[in-house]
Motif scaffolding. Structure first.
Motif, PDB file in Angstrom:
ATOM      1  N   ILE B  22       0.824  -1.138   0.267  1.00 47.51           N
ATOM      2  CA  ILE B  22      -0.194   0.330  -0.124  1.00 47.51           C
ATOM      3  C   ILE B  22       0.585   0.912   0.192  1.00 47.51           C
ATOM      4  CG2 ILE B  22      -1.832   1.469   1.484  1.00 47.51           C
ATOM      5  CD1 ILE B  22      -2.884  -1.273   2.276  1.00 47.51           C
ATOM      6  N   ALA B  24       3.270   1.974  -1.595  1.00 46.09           N
ATOM      7  CA  ALA B  24       3.260   2.624  -2.946  1.00 46.09           C
ATOM      8  C   ALA B  24       2.475   4.314  -3.407  1.00 46.09           C
ATOM      9  CB  ALA B  24       3.551   1.489  -4.266  1.00 46.09           C
ATOM     10  N   HIS B  25       1.677   4.033  -2.458  1.00 42.98           N
ATOM     11  CA  HIS B  25       0.354   4.910  -2.630  1.00 42.98           C
ATOM     12  C   HIS B  25       0.836   6.469  -1.791  1.00 42.98           C
ATOM     13  CE1 HIS B  25      -1.300   2.275  -5.677  1.00 42.98           C
ATOM     14  NE2 HIS B  25      -1.626   1.909  -5.489  1.00 42.98           N
ATOM     15  N   TRP B  26       1.461   5.825  -0.435  1.00 38.77           N
ATOM     16  CA  TRP B  26       1.727   7.541   0.023  1.00 38.77           C
ATOM     17  C   TRP B  26       2.281   8.447  -0.356  1.00 38.77           C
ATOM     18  CZ3 TRP B  26       5.602   6.909   4.762  1.00 38.77           C
ATOM     19  CH2 TRP B  26       5.468   8.026   5.618  1.00 38.77           C
ATOM     20  N   LYS B  28       2.349  10.049  -2.747  1.00 35.47           N
ATOM     21  CA  LYS B  28       1.710   9.594  -4.133  1.00 35.47           C
ATOM     22  C   LYS B  28       3.148  10.658  -5.201  1.00 35.47           C
ATOM     23  CE  LYS B  28      -0.765   7.427  -7.503  1.00 35.47           C
ATOM     24  NZ  LYS B  28       0.692   6.244  -7.222  1.00 35.47           N
ATOM     25  N   SER B 180       7.369  -0.381  -4.246  1.00 29.67           N
ATOM     26  CA  SER B 180       7.034   0.667  -3.375  1.00 29.67           C
ATOM     27  C   SER B 180       8.097   2.154  -2.668  1.00 29.67           C
ATOM     28  CB  SER B 180       6.416   0.561  -2.002  1.00 29.67           C
ATOM     29  OG  SER B 180       5.840  -0.325  -2.214  1.00 29.67           O
ATOM     30  N   ARG B 183       9.440   4.676   0.526  1.00 27.11           N
ATOM     31  CA  ARG B 183       7.986   4.835   1.315  1.00 27.11           C
ATOM     32  C   ARG B 183       7.643   3.609   2.485  1.00 27.11           C
ATOM     33  NH1 ARG B 183       7.787   8.042  -3.613  1.00 27.11           N
ATOM     34  NH2 ARG B 183       6.112   9.590  -3.094  1.00 27.11           N
TER      35      ARG B 183
END
Lengths: 72, 516
Positions: B22, B24-26, B28, B180, B183
């Motif tokens: 997840i 990877a989307h933090w 972004k 990711s 992150r």
């Protein structure tokens, strides 16, 4: 606030950084603390002395930070 | 094995795995750019930097290796406490300069800086290679930590099935690092620290109560292990070993690629210096964990029959897992074991990212494909992160592991050799680039020779000087040789009229813009 520089180019307040040397010397000079006594809640001096220097070194870093933060 | 342990462990492990993907989307960013994948976009604030650097510095080294040394060898293992105390003031004073100059010139690694400062692709290559090499045994230490704990969960210890759990953990680590980037460990570090603090606080409160207080614990430790052996007429004995291990480890620490990655990923230098006051919270944890080594001795876990096969296989490294199993109910052992394994995964991820940043910038782009696109750069880094981890596996297989800490100490002997080029370079251009390269060569050769001479089972070399034996950490001795050679050759090369190349940086690049 004035940011006058000494002739050497080092800002006077940067001398506060010497405070960072204190925990280094205090924890590397073994003869000062390689003892059993005095103990603290049963812990020999060697161990609690070194552990005590953890927060003390934090204090040194914090003082240097506040004294020099605008100079970064 | 207890089912409650295994279930709690697996739930936590699956949770962080999901978190890793997840991530990877933090905050972004475009993960096809190296500074996004490898430095998290340089946007981490004080709190994330704290977790990230803590995740960097407090690893299986803290949970397994240091307590194992205390358990097996006594007071000498406590050198890790002054090591971390000494490290922070040094970092505080030095690394903001690196942050400024790196930000100004878009340097992603220490090698980038060295290349720009000395106009020397050769020196940058040496710095990069050293970083990659030294990172491998440090990752190996993480793998050993994971292996010990996973075996304690009750998986078989021999045959092909024995490698399966570690392999799973390894693949998970490799996969989320790949997708990711930085992150992932930054986000997981938050979970890790929560678990670690819970485990440590419970351990240092409950176990001494079970054992009847610290007085009884230390009384149960053989007296020779409680204090450092006092110097005799001919030898400084454990005094010099203790101090040089602490100082050498501290100096090595802050030139490790993964530490520099944590530094460069910070939003601004104030984020860093503020952290120097907060990071010692981890040192306290480290010290308390080191004491677990004595608690394990006092509890006599090595004499419990059911743990005997583990001690036979993993030697002292099994002390902490054994103590946890001995002292806590099954479900809580699961929490503690998850803390250790996740605490090994996070730094292993950061270390492999740092090493692959080095590969990509200082070797791939410098020597192999100078015209590469940003996307090619990022994909090279992702691949390199896999290669580095396999290199670490090799160290696990070939090195003796009586004391897992030897992996880290060996890495220290290597990485410390780039200190003159990197750290002195932040302050002065006095040194000649070729002199630095030859100093590096001398330090690397002698340091490695000493480690090999000690059969990679120790890092303490008894130097004989002025009629004394001065046992000390080989990293420090070889660094001194490195510096001496660099100084002498710089003087000689100047006299011969060798010039220094073009410095890309300006004096003003090393600090904030100041009002006059």
């Amino acid at each position: 606030m004035t940011t006058s520089h000494s002739p050497s180019g080092i800002h006077p307040r940067l001398w506060w950084r010497l405070l960072l040397l204190v925990p280094i010397v205090a924890t590397l000079w073994v003869p000062w603390y390689n003892h059993l006594e005095p103990t603290f809640i049963g812990i020999p001096f060697l161990y609690w002395y070194l552990l005590l220097w953890v927060p003390l070194s934090s204090v040194c870093s914090a003082v240097v930070y506040f004294k020099t933060r605008d100079l970064a | 094995m207890q089912w409650s342990t295994l279930i709690v462990f697996l739930v936590l492990f699956v949770f962080v795995t999901v978190l890793g993907f997840i991530a990877a989307h933090w905050r972004k960013g475009d993960l096809n750019q190296l500074h996004e994948w490898g430095l998290g976009g340089r946007r981490f604030g004080t709190l994330v930097t704290w977790f990230l650097m803590g995740g960097d510095l407090y690893t299986a080294y803290t949970f397994i290796a240091v307590p194992a040394l205390v358990f097996g060898a006594g007071a000498i293992g406590f050198f890790a406490v002054p090591y971390t105390i000494v490290a922070y003031p040094i970092v505080f004073a030095v690394l903001p300069r690196l942050w400024y100059v790196a930000h100004k010139h878009n340097y992603v690694t220490g090698a980038d800086f060295v290349r720009g400062r000395y106009d020397s692709p050769l020196l940058a290559l040496l710095v990069a290679l050293t970083g990659i090499l030294a990172t491998m045994p440090y990752i190996a230490l993480q793998l050993v930590g994971m292996e010990v704990v996973i075996s304690a969960l009750g998986f078989p210890m021999s045959g092909w099935a024995a490698d399966l759990p570690l392999l799973t953990a390894f693949v998970v680590l490799a996969a989320f690092t790949y997708t990711s980037g930085l992150r992932a460990p930054a986000l997981i570090a938050i979970v890790k620290d929560t678990l670690v603090y819970i485990t440590v606080i419970a351990a240092v409160v409950i176990i001494p109560m079970q054992l009847g207080g610290f007085g009884k614990i230390f009384a149960a430790v053989p007296p020779a292990k409680v204090l450092l052996a006092v110097p005799t007429g001919q030898s400084l004995g454990m005094y010099s070993a203790f101090a040089t291990l602490a100082l050498g480890s501290a100096l090595a620490l802050f030139v490790y690629p993964h530490v520099l990655t944590g530094v460069l990923a910070a939003r601004n230098p104030r984020t860093l210096t503020r952290n120097m006051a907060f990071l010692p919270a981890y040192s306290l944890v480290l010290g308390l964990l080191a004491l677990l080594g004595f608690m394990a001795l006092a509890a006599g876990v090595d004499k419990v029959p059911q743990y005997a096969p583990f001690f036979k296989q993993y030697a002292n490294n099994f002390a902490v897992p054994a103590l946890l199993m001995h002292s806590f109910p099954g479900w809580f052992v699961g929490v503690g074991f998850a803390a250790i394994v996740i605490g090994a995964l996070v730094p292993a991820a950061i270390m492999s990212i740092a090493a692959s940043n080095l590969w990509t910038r200082s070797i791939y782009r410098a020597y192999i494909n100078p015209k590469c696109t940003e996307a090619q750069e990022a994909s090279q880094a992702k691949l390199a992160s896999l290669v580095v981890k396999f290199g670490a596996l090799v160290f696990v297989l070939v090195m003796p592991a009586t004391y897992a800490i030897q992996f880290q100490l060996l890495g220290g002997i290597w990485i410390i050799q780039i200190l003159p080029a990197l750290v002195f370079g932040l302050y002065t251009r006095w040194f000649d680039r070729y002199a630095l390269a030859l100093g590096w060569l001398a330090g690397m050769s002698v340091g490695t020779a000493i480690a090999a001479h000690l059969k990679f089972a120790s890092s303490i070399y008894p130097l004989h000087a002025f009629g004394y034996a001065i046992p000390g950490y080989a990293a420090l001795y070889s660094l001194i040789l490195n510096i001496v050679i660099a100084v002498i050759l710089t003087v000689v090369l100047r006299l011969l009229g060798v010039t220094g190349g073009q410095d890309q940086t300006l004096p003003g690049d090393y600090h904030a813009v100041r009002s006059a």
